[in-house]
Design an enzyme around this catalytic site. Structure first.
Site, PDB file in Angstrom:
ATOM      1  N   LYS A   1      29.759  -9.676 -21.540  1.00  0.00           N
ATOM      2  CA  LYS A   1      28.433 -10.111 -21.093  1.00  0.00           C
ATOM      3  C   LYS A   1      27.403  -9.865 -22.195  1.00  0.00           C
ATOM      4  CE  LYS A   1      25.055  -9.156 -17.474  1.00  0.00           C
ATOM      5  NZ  LYS A   1      24.774  -8.499 -16.198  1.00  0.00           N
TER       6      LYS A   1
ATOM      7  N   GLY B   1      28.421  -7.345 -14.407  1.00  0.00           N
ATOM      8  CA  GLY B   1      29.755  -7.451 -15.002  1.00  0.00           C
ATOM      9  C   GLY B   1      30.866  -7.361 -13.970  1.00  0.00           C
ATOM     10  N   ARG B   2      30.738  -6.421 -13.053  1.00  0.00           N
ATOM     11  CA  ARG B   2      31.816  -6.208 -12.058  1.00  0.00           C
ATOM     12  C   ARG B   2      31.812  -7.262 -10.961  1.00  0.00           C
ATOM     13  NH1 ARG B   2      28.064  -2.287 -12.436  1.00  0.00           N
ATOM     14  NH2 ARG B   2      26.729  -1.802 -10.661  1.00  0.00           N
TER      15      ARG B   2
ATOM     16  N   GLU C   1      31.324   1.974  -9.789  1.00  0.00           N
ATOM     17  CA  GLU C   1      30.228   1.734 -10.726  1.00  0.00           C
ATOM     18  C   GLU C   1      28.990   1.299  -9.935  1.00  0.00           C
ATOM     19  OE1 GLU C   1      30.844   0.505 -15.090  1.00  0.00           O
ATOM     20  OE2 GLU C   1      30.226  -1.358 -14.144  1.00  0.00           O
TER      21      GLU C   1
ATOM     22  N   HIS D   1      56.244   6.789  -1.620  1.00  0.00           N
ATOM     23  CA  HIS D   1      57.158   7.743  -2.247  1.00  0.00           C
ATOM     24  C   HIS D   1      56.450   8.575  -3.305  1.00  0.00           C
ATOM     25  CE1 HIS D   1      60.631   6.002  -0.189  1.00  0.00           C
ATOM     26  NE2 HIS D   1      59.906   4.900  -0.254  1.00  0.00           N
TER      27      HIS D   1
ATOM     28  N   LYS E   1      28.833   6.337 -24.027  1.00  0.00           N
ATOM     29  CA  LYS E   1      29.037   5.313 -25.075  1.00  0.00           C
ATOM     30  C   LYS E   1      28.271   5.701 -26.325  1.00  0.00           C
ATOM     31  CE  LYS E   1      29.060   1.166 -22.146  1.00  0.00           C
ATOM     32  NZ  LYS E   1      28.330  -0.076 -21.901  1.00  0.00           N
TER      33      LYS E   1
HETATM   34  O1  F6P Z   1      31.300   0.165 -18.440  1.00  0.00           O
HETATM   35  C1  F6P Z   1      30.006  -0.328 -18.481  1.00  0.00           C
HETATM   36  C2  F6P Z   1      29.959  -1.798 -18.588  1.00  0.00           C
HETATM   37  O2  F6P Z   1      28.654  -2.094 -18.906  1.00  0.00           O
HETATM   38  C3  F6P Z   1      30.410  -2.511 -17.322  1.00  0.00           C
HETATM   39  O3  F6P Z   1      29.428  -2.574 -16.370  1.00  0.00           O
HETATM   40  C4  F6P Z   1      30.804  -3.834 -17.866  1.00  0.00           C
HETATM   41  O4  F6P Z   1      31.569  -4.554 -16.957  1.00  0.00           O
HETATM   42  C5  F6P Z   1      31.538  -3.411 -19.104  1.00  0.00           C
HETATM   43  O5  F6P Z   1      30.804  -2.313 -19.603  1.00  0.00           O
HETATM   44  C6  F6P Z   1      31.707  -4.461 -20.158  1.00  0.00           C
HETATM   45  O6  F6P Z   1      30.482  -4.935 -20.602  1.00  0.00           O
HETATM   46  P1  F6P Z   1      30.383  -6.288 -21.415  1.00  0.00           P
HETATM   47  O7  F6P Z   1      30.876  -7.389 -20.549  1.00  0.00           O
HETATM   48  O8  F6P Z   1      28.934  -6.434 -21.770  1.00  0.00           O
HETATM   49  O9  F6P Z   1      31.236  -6.155 -22.636  1.00  0.00           O
END
Ligand code: F6P
Length: 541
Positions: free
Chosen positions: A207, A267-268, A353, A384, A504
């Site tokens: 994204k 993103g999710r 998230e 199991h 990050k």
């Molecule tokens: O893990 C954080 C995050 O921002 C997620 O929300 C997102 O899906 C992922 O990183 C990847 O982000 P991008 O699509 O911007 O690479």
């Protein structure tokens, strides 16, 4: 919204009700109310939900629905679908539901015709997918594309990866997909192994197009390709999915081969849009659109069904019920479908998230637990492994069981056995086995306590005819909206994810200390300093 929901009379009523119900066993609830199994079911689209095995009565559901009303859920649903900026901390609309609206729908957000934008991208994706599938789009040497490698992470990976596994039977053009996400070099190395660059298409999905893992993996893939076919081959073998055209161009991908989306898609929540490109290439645009229709079916249900007969609302409210009144920290998701083996991982990002937050949308601290911890494995493997704890452990772990009536293949009656296991587990969890029953079977007295199955362990069962693109879409939308319902009750912003940012940044700050020739300088703390020093020693630095 706003205010502290735990101070509301509706919360107090639930608290009192919990006091009355907590001591009751599901055996008693079933004995007292023979009609509950028939009554406590619900159909939405092709999904059938049995929620009779919950530690809940009609009164519980009434009280939970009143809580939803107190939280303003109806208004919040309206606000989301209207495109209001309900993602307050990022000042954004939340419109993943627009990704699956019909072409003739009307929705303008911030002066922009969202539906026209969505369908323009879908049409562009479809045209591209058709070209690849029909071998009109080939690699630089004229070879057809036989493998699509999606490089992305989080929402840019888990959705398409999960759905590809779920819908592999529909991959009908001789094209397989692979998914690379981890910064661990083992991931890209393993996934490029054995591939012919000349027949590989790389979809770089991000994204933001700034994500370290994705850009690093994409760089490695680019070197691999250029090493084999030369620089000029890049445009035939690399496409991008992103909201950031500038960064895509900087990376060297022609923006004509970029598939866009918008900041109002989290993103999710994005694999039903352009992030699903790799999936669409594999299963074809028609099947992809069937999946979107499935999503839309659940959207419509969520938007219009009364709360008591609304599947995402019920599942969300039951989640709150266990999380906040029974102190159950986790929920197991147990698909009785090998094809859904990535579904729990996908749900982890979607739910955790979204709802792993400690402050409400207005910045004030929450006063109750939020964010159920989702985890799981497909049945029967989990049986199991960890079901022992579910059955006889000290913790309460509500579970969602997911099953399908029709298999894609059946051997030796295996599918019926799979389903029999699903039903047996929900029954054993709910009703258990008493000491008297076990003793009655002739078990030695000292062994009886070990064999007692306490029961009273709640579960939902979601059943559908078959795992098709449409049912998958319905299932995903069910959990998307369930997540929103929970977030609304807790008063949090389910659509930001600030909590992942610090780690990050710190990784980037720390990286030079691991690799530089100079002895490292500043550290965030003494434990981390020792770990870095130890790592450097081990690497001979
Ligand atoms: O893990 C954080 C995050 O921002 C997620 O929300 C997102 O899906 C992922 O990183 C990847 O982000 P991008 O699509 O911007 O690479």
């Amino acid at each position: 919204m706003g205010g502290d929901i735990t101070q509301s009379p509706e919360w107090a009523a639930l608290d009192k009700h919990h006091g009355e119900l907590a001591g009751k066993h599901l055996r008693e609830l079933f004995a007292e109310d023979p009609g509950r199994a028939e009554r406590m079911t619900l159909t939405a689209g092709d999904l059938y939900l049995d929620y009779a095995k919950h530690r809940a009565t009609d009164e519980t559901i009434d009280l939970l629905v009143q809580l939803a009303e107190r939280a303003g859920l109806r208004d919040r649903i309206g606000a989301m679908f209207r495109g209001e900026h309900i993602n307050v901390s990022e000042d954004r609309a939340v419109l993943h539901a627009a990704l699956r609206m019909n072409r003739d729908a009307k929705l303008e957000v911030d002066g922009q015709d969202v539906i026209a934008d969505v369908h323009a991208v879908l049409d562009k994706m479809s045209a591209f997918a058709d070209r690849v599938r029909s071998r009109d789009w080939t690699g630089a040497t004229g070879k057809p594309i036989t493998t699509v490698v999606n490089i992305g992470i989080g929402g840019s990976d888990l959705g398409p990866a999960m759905a590809y596994e779920a819908l592999r039977d529909y991959a009908d053009a001789g094209i397989t997909a692979r998914f690379v996400s981890n910064i661990d070099p083992a991931d890209i190395t393993g996934n490029l192994a054995g591939l012919d660059p000349a027949s590989t298409l790389v979809v770089v999905s991000s994204k933001t197009f700034t994500t370290l893992e994705t850009l690093t993996n994409a760089k490695v893939a680019r070197q691999w390709l250029v090493g084999a076919l030369g620089e000029d081959a890049v445009s035939q073998h690399f496409v991008a999915v992103s909201t950031n055209a500038e960064k895509v161009a900087d990376f060297g991908i022609d923006t004509a081969n970029m598939f866009g989306f918008w900041d109002w898609v989290g993103g999710r929540y994005s694999y039903d849009g352009a992030i699903g490109l790799s999936l669409m290439i594999a299963i074809g645009p028609e099947r992809f659109r069937e999946m979107l229709a499935g999503f839309h079916t659940m959207d419509q249900h969520f938007r219009t069904a009364p709360f008591k007969a609304n599947m995402p609302v019920l599942l969300g409210l039951l989640g709150v019920w266990y999380n906040d009144f029974f102190d159950a920290a986790t929920r197991a998701v147990l698909p009785y479908s090998q094809r859904l083996h990535r579904f729990p991982a996908y749900l982890q990002q979607l739910t955790m998230e979204s709802n792993g937050k400690s402050v409400r949308a207005d910045g004030t601290p929450v006063t109750t637990d939020t964010g159920e911890i989702f985890w799981g494995e497909p049945g029967t493997n989990g049986q199991h492994a960890f079901y022992q704890l579910l059955h006889q452990g000290t913790r309460l772990v509500p579970a969602d069981f997911i099953g399908f009536a029709e298999p894609y293949e059946d051997r030796e009656g295996m599918h019926d056995l799979l389903t029999a296991n699903l039903f047996a587990q929900t029954s054993a969890l709910a009703f258990g086995k008493t000491a008297a029953e076990i003793a009655g079977e002739g078990t030695a007295a000292e062994i009886v306590p070990h064999k007692v199955m306490p029961g009273n362990r709640p579960s939902s069962t979601i059943l559908a005819t078959k795992l098709t693109p449409s049912t998958l879409g319905q299932l995903v939308a069910l959990y998307e909206h369930m997540t929103f319902v929970e977030g609304t009750i807790w008063g949090i912003d389910s659509f930001d994810q600030w909590g992942v940012e610090l780690g990050k940044k710190m990784a980037l700050d720390l990286a030079p200390a691991l690799t530089s020739e100079e002895p490292p300088g500043d550290f965030p703390d003494s434990s981390t300093e020792r770990l870095v020093r130890r790592y450097r020693e081990l690497r001979g630095r």
